[in-house]
Write a protein that holds these residues in place. Structure first.
Motif, mmCIF file in Angstrom:
data_model
loop_
_atom_site.group_PDB
_atom_site.id
_atom_site.type_symbol
_atom_site.label_atom_id
_atom_site.label_comp_id
_atom_site.label_asym_id
_atom_site.label_seq_id
_atom_site.Cartn_x
_atom_site.Cartn_y
_atom_site.Cartn_z
ATOM 1 N N ALA A 107 0.834 -1.212 0.000
ATOM 2 C CA ALA A 107 0.000 0.000 0.000
ATOM 3 C C ALA A 107 0.868 1.261 0.000
ATOM 4 C CB ALA A 107 -0.927 -0.021 1.211
ATOM 5 N N ARG A 108 2.004 1.213 0.706
ATOM 6 C CA ARG A 108 2.841 2.414 0.778
ATOM 7 C C ARG A 108 3.466 2.729 -0.592
ATOM 8 N NH1 ARG A 108 8.070 0.865 0.773
ATOM 9 N NH2 ARG A 108 8.410 -1.289 1.367
ATOM 10 N N VAL A 109 3.690 1.687 -1.405
ATOM 11 C CA VAL A 109 4.252 1.896 -2.744
ATOM 12 C C VAL A 109 3.225 2.614 -3.618
ATOM 13 C CG1 VAL A 109 5.021 0.707 -4.847
ATOM 14 C CG2 VAL A 109 5.816 -0.077 -2.611
ATOM 15 N N THR A 110 1.997 2.089 -3.626
ATOM 16 C CA THR A 110 0.945 2.712 -4.439
ATOM 17 C C THR A 110 0.706 4.130 -3.975
ATOM 18 O OG1 THR A 110 -0.061 0.551 -4.696
ATOM 19 C CG2 THR A 110 -1.423 2.435 -5.289
ATOM 20 N N SER A 111 0.717 4.313 -2.669
ATOM 21 C CA SER A 111 0.419 5.672 -2.192
ATOM 22 C C SER A 111 1.563 6.628 -2.544
ATOM 23 C CB SER A 111 0.034 5.623 -0.706
ATOM 24 O OG SER A 111 0.978 6.215 0.069
ATOM 25 N N ALA A 112 2.819 6.173 -2.499
ATOM 26 C CA ALA A 112 3.930 7.051 -2.894
ATOM 27 C C ALA A 112 3.846 7.381 -4.386
ATOM 28 C CB ALA A 112 5.260 6.385 -2.576
ATOM 29 N N ILE A 113 3.544 6.380 -5.186
ATOM 30 C CA ILE A 113 3.452 6.619 -6.640
ATOM 31 C C ILE A 113 2.334 7.620 -6.931
ATOM 32 C CG2 ILE A 113 2.691 5.526 -8.806
ATOM 33 C CD1 ILE A 113 5.509 4.821 -8.418
ATOM 34 N N THR A 114 1.174 7.415 -6.334
ATOM 35 C CA THR A 114 0.035 8.301 -6.657
ATOM 36 C C THR A 114 0.253 9.706 -6.077
ATOM 37 O OG1 THR A 114 -1.128 7.136 -4.890
ATOM 38 C CG2 THR A 114 -1.828 6.666 -7.091
ATOM 39 N N ARG A 115 0.948 9.773 -4.947
ATOM 40 C CA ARG A 115 1.208 11.100 -4.360
ATOM 41 C C ARG A 115 2.123 11.930 -5.272
ATOM 42 N NH1 ARG A 115 2.336 9.258 0.389
ATOM 43 N NH2 ARG A 115 4.595 9.463 0.301
ATOM 44 N N HIS A 116 3.136 11.292 -5.827
ATOM 45 C CA HIS A 116 4.137 12.038 -6.593
ATOM 46 C C HIS A 116 3.828 12.150 -8.082
ATOM 47 C CE1 HIS A 116 6.752 12.399 -3.201
ATOM 48 N NE2 HIS A 116 6.804 11.099 -3.021
ATOM 49 N N THR A 117 2.833 11.401 -8.544
ATOM 50 C CA THR A 117 2.624 11.402 -9.999
ATOM 51 C C THR A 117 1.963 12.698 -10.459
ATOM 52 O OG1 THR A 117 1.860 10.087 -11.866
ATOM 53 C CG2 THR A 117 0.333 10.296 -10.028
ATOM 54 N N ALA A 118 2.177 13.022 -11.729
ATOM 55 C CA ALA A 118 1.563 14.228 -12.290
ATOM 56 C C ALA A 118 1.194 13.952 -13.741
ATOM 57 C CB ALA A 118 2.552 15.387 -12.222
ATOM 58 N N TYR A 119 0.225 14.696 -14.206
ATOM 59 C CA TYR A 119 -0.165 14.593 -15.607
ATOM 60 C C TYR A 119 -0.050 15.973 -16.241
ATOM 61 C CZ TYR A 119 -2.845 14.025 -19.849
ATOM 62 O OH TYR A 119 -3.223 14.020 -21.162
ATOM 63 N N VAL A 120 0.515 16.022 -17.435
ATOM 64 C CA VAL A 120 0.663 17.298 -18.135
ATOM 65 C C VAL A 120 -0.057 17.211 -19.472
ATOM 66 C CG1 VAL A 120 2.298 18.984 -19.066
ATOM 67 C CG2 VAL A 120 2.940 17.591 -17.083
ATOM 68 N N ARG A 121 -1.036 18.090 -19.646
ATOM 69 C CA ARG A 121 -1.696 18.144 -20.959
ATOM 70 C C ARG A 121 -0.836 19.028 -21.853
ATOM 71 N NH1 ARG A 121 -6.453 21.639 -23.002
ATOM 72 N NH2 ARG A 121 -6.594 20.738 -25.080
ATOM 73 N N THR A 122 -0.397 18.470 -22.956
ATOM 74 C CA THR A 122 0.511 19.242 -23.795
ATOM 75 C C THR A 122 0.457 18.768 -25.239
ATOM 76 O OG1 THR A 122 2.790 20.037 -23.929
ATOM 77 C CG2 THR A 122 2.534 17.731 -23.396
ATOM 78 N N ASP A 123 1.031 19.586 -26.102
ATOM 79 C CA ASP A 123 1.137 19.192 -27.505
ATOM 80 C C ASP A 123 2.558 18.674 -27.726
ATOM 81 O OD1 ASP A 123 1.273 18.887 -30.186
ATOM 82 O OD2 ASP A 123 0.742 20.957 -30.710
#
Ligand SMILES: O=C1O[C@H](COP(=O)(O)O)[C@@H](O)[C@H](O)[C@H]1O
Length: 459
Positions: free
Chosen positions: A73-89
């Motif tokens: 659970a701590r792995v998933t939570s670290a990944i989701t906490r730090h992840t980001a999405y960038v809408r770009t061309d």
């Protein structure tokens, strides 16, 4: 924008084409399966695409993709906490520069989950973008669209990063039962001396699926079974099967030997007309599932002659394999999935007279999914001691420790090219299949039909 996020972990995995099916269905679940086995790895995932995905939706997607592999659970939570999405061309140089710059100076893996034409355009722009010292490019198949485009693509990539930082993905190399070929071949005294044309008469490398198009017309209708499976995955399997021995389990050794085999490989008899077959499924039933005619599937262009089954016979023209047909086949919507490599051994030169029954050649069968290795031998199994029959001894292989994409990603994150396709080999794969692609495009090999759910032969 990305600089404001929490302290970046060691490596950033920047996924271009993050909104697509591949990212959600294979790449992120593969990463999750890797982190379930190796939770100490620290990776930050950044998704980028032109579609609008809110930060919350992106995190939810990542979490959802991680669910099945069940990392801690701590792995998933670290990944989701730090992840980001960038809408770009991604085709805008300034936007690409901003995206890459926002990932920081740490090690960067740029994963191209994009169609090949778009990947090539983005790579052309990357020539003009400053990249972190450790930047690795991971490129999904297909690598280019034909032999010349693969050559051009390699030239372009080498202007961006060195070959040792280019990872051409073939997830079959991460399939444990495929890689098992290396151990099986070179760790067994019994096999090594008989691994040649002197003892092996024919080799089949078959990947028959009961899956049909499964909503992938956007990609598959332009590719077909030959490019989707034979030109890529099955040639990699052939290379592992037929290569010369390696001195160490070392990426360069393996790449050298695989490339050597591919260079010696050509269409059997030089005749695609006689040595290849193409077919397409019509409506049928697989189990209880009704499958429509391929041309009725959503998104299919009926004017295209896309094959859903391809078979090509090849020869590895070297002193070990000359004269041995290697039959590569893959089809979709078949009644019985069959994913295996079968080595057919020659008959013994002489069966002592007096025995009753077969002197059928022995078989070594490697089931790729689920994993098993079987040896079919002729013996007296029951009854009168002179009665001979074939019996199969089977070893079931353990379930893989992680998904193939997990294995492949692990190597990329470590900077090891053990499970990648080297540039020269990628070009060779197109060269091998080019005469078949041409013959099919010219209509020299008819497009046959088979009913979904059949064996691929029945109209
Ligand atoms: O790359 C591909 O591979 C799959 C078969 O591999 P599997 O690991 O999912 O069994 C194939 O269905 C797909 O068409 C192809 O693009």
């Amino acid at each position: 924008m990305l600089r404001d996020m929490a302290t970046p972990p060691t490596t950033t995995l920047l996924i271009l084409g993050a909104g697509g099916d591949l990212t959600h269905r294979l790449l992120l679940p593969g990463l999750a399966s890797l982190l379930a086995v190796e939770p100490e790895r620290v990776v930050r995932v950044v998704g980028a695409d032109r579609v609008d995905i809110s930060a919350a939706d992106w995190k939810a997607r990542v979490k959802d993709s991680f669910a099945a592999a069940k990392p801690a659970a701590r792995v998933t939570s670290a990944i989701t906490r730090h992840t980001a999405y960038v809408r770009t061309d991604l085709l805008d140089e300034a936007a690409l520069r901003a995206l890459v710059g926002g990932c920081g100076d740490g090690p960067l893996v740029i994963f191209f989950a994009l169609p090949p034409q778009v990947t090539m355009k983005v790579c052309a722009l990357l020539q003009h973008v400053a990249l972190p010292d450790t930047t690795r490019l991971a490129l999904e198949k297909p690598f280019g669209t034909d032999h010349q485009s693969a050559v051009d693509f390699n030239t372009l990539l080498h202007k961006v990063v060195a070959e040792e930082d280019i990872f051409r993905i073939d997830h079959f190399l991460g399939v444990a039962t495929v890689f098992n070929l290396v151990g099986l071949r070179f760790a067994n005294r019994l096999l090594a001396p008989v691994w040649s044309a002197e003892h092996i008469e024919r080799v089949e490398i078959v990947y028959d699926e009961d899956l049909a198009l499964e909503g992938r017309a956007g990609y598959y209708d332009g590719a077909g079974a030959l490019k989707d499976m034979l030109q890529s995955h099955l040639l990699q399997v052939l290379a592992l099967f037929a290569m010369e021995s390696i001195a160490a389990l070392d990426a360069r050794e393996l790449q050298d030997q695989k490339a050597q085999v591919l260079r010696a490989t050509r269409v059997w008899g030089g005749s695609p007309k006689r040595s290849s077959r193409r077919a397409r499924y019509t409506a049928g039933t697989i189990g209880r599932r009704k499958v429509p005619d391929y041309v009725q599937e959503e998104g299919v262009d009926p004017k295209r002659c896309t094959e859903t089954l391809a078979e090509v016979t090849l020869e590895v023209a070297n002193s070990r394999w000359a004269g041995v047909p290697f039959v590569l086949r893959s089809g979709k919507a078949l009644g019985t999935p069959r994913k295996q490599i079968v080595a057919h051994f020659r008959d013994v030169p002489h069966l002592p007279t007096g025995f009753v029954g077969g002197s059928d050649g022995d078989l070594l069968t490697i089931d790729l999914k689920p994993g098993a290795v079987s040896l079919t031998l002729t013996m007296n199994a029951e009854g009168d001691p002179i009665d001979l029959e074939q019996k199969t001894l089977t070893a079931t292989l353990a379930a893989p420790r992680m998904q193939p994409y997990g294995e492949v990603l692990a190597q990329i994150l470590d900077g090891s090219q053990l499970l990648t396709v080297r540039g020269d080999a990628a070009e060779e794969c197109w060269r091998v299949m080019a005469p078949v692609i041409k013959a099919w495009a010219d209509g020299r090999v008819p497009l046959e039909e088979y009913a979904a759910g059949s064996d691929g032969l029945t109209p």
